[in-house]
Design a protein around this motif. Structure first.
Motif, short mmCIF file in Angstrom:
data_model
loop_
_atom_site.label_atom_id
_atom_site.label_comp_id
_atom_site.label_asym_id
_atom_site.label_seq_id
_atom_site.Cartn_x
_atom_site.Cartn_y
_atom_site.Cartn_z
N PHE A 50 21.91 -53.41 22.63
CA PHE A 50 22.39 -52.72 21.44
C PHE A 50 23.45 -53.56 20.72
CE2 PHE A 50 25.65 -50.08 19.49
CZ PHE A 50 24.91 -49.39 18.54
N PHE A 54 23.12 -55.53 17.18
CA PHE A 54 24.01 -55.02 16.14
C PHE A 54 24.69 -56.22 15.47
CE2 PHE A 54 27.98 -53.39 14.48
CZ PHE A 54 27.66 -52.13 13.99
N ASN A 107 16.32 -50.59 21.98
CA ASN A 107 17.77 -50.70 21.83
C ASN A 107 18.15 -51.80 20.85
OD1 ASN A 107 17.90 -48.67 23.71
ND2 ASN A 107 18.29 -50.03 25.42
N ILE A 110 17.62 -50.20 17.47
CA ILE A 110 18.67 -49.22 17.19
C ILE A 110 19.96 -49.93 16.78
CG2 ILE A 110 20.18 -47.47 18.23
CD1 ILE A 110 17.74 -46.58 19.91
N GLY A 111 20.31 -50.99 17.50
CA GLY A 111 21.52 -51.74 17.16
C GLY A 111 21.44 -52.33 15.76
N ALA A 113 19.46 -51.37 13.26
CA ALA A 113 19.40 -50.31 12.25
C ALA A 113 20.77 -49.69 12.02
CB ALA A 113 18.40 -49.24 12.69
N LEU A 114 21.53 -49.47 13.07
CA LEU A 114 22.87 -48.90 12.89
C LEU A 114 23.81 -49.86 12.17
CD1 LEU A 114 23.47 -46.81 16.13
CD2 LEU A 114 23.05 -46.01 13.80
N LEU A 117 22.88 -49.47 8.62
CA LEU A 117 23.36 -48.18 8.15
C LEU A 117 24.86 -48.22 7.90
CD1 LEU A 117 22.62 -45.25 7.52
CD2 LEU A 117 23.06 -44.71 9.93
N LEU A 118 25.58 -48.90 8.76
CA LEU A 118 27.02 -49.04 8.61
C LEU A 118 27.36 -49.71 7.28
CD1 LEU A 118 29.78 -48.71 10.10
CD2 LEU A 118 29.44 -51.04 10.91
#
Length: 137
Positions: A50, A54, A107, A110-111, A113-114, A117-118
């Motif tokens: 993640f 990210f 994971n 998700i990392g 995508a977040l 999004l941030l």
């Protein structure tokens, strides 16, 4: 020169991910067991993947900073991270004690995508605009 400055963090971070991916399963178990002790309900969630992806997504966003970071570009960043995640899982198939895992790829996504999004939150967007890191229109 600007191209190199923007893309160097992507290449360096990919190298970090590759290095970590080359660690044997026993090398990685030490700190992961501590994380799982703190967050037992997140036992199936790999925080290493993640966090790594990210950061990779943020480096891709930085590399694309000379252009508008639209939703389409954010999707491209996520897809680039997932593609690199696929190569990472393939690489792990050759490392003793490591195996390719679809949950790791999840994971990674998700990392990434977040992270994208941030970058949509107005305070962070304004901070980035003041720093001329990413252009939003």
């Amino acid at each position: 020169m600007k191209f190199i400055i923007h893309w160097l963090p992507v290449v360096v971070w990919m190298g970090v991910i590759y290095y970590l991916s080359a660690q044997t399963g026993s090398d990685m178990d030490g700190w992961l067991s501590i994380v799982h002790q703190w967050f037992p309900s997140m036992k199936d969630f790999d925080w290493g993947h993640f966090i790594a992806y990210f950061v990779l997504a943020l480096t891709f966003a930085w590399a694309l900073s000379s252009k508008r970071l639209t939703w389409r570009r954010k999707l491209i960043v996520i897809l680039l991270c997932v593609l690199y995640g696929l190569t990472d899982e393939y690489h792990q198939s050759f490392v003793p004690g490591r195996t390719p895992d679809l949950m790791d790829l999840r994971n990674d996504a998700i990392g990434a995508a977040l992270a994208m999004l941030l970058l949509t939150f107005p305070p962070l967007r304004r901070w980035l605009e003041r720093g001329h890191c990413v252009k939003y229109y």
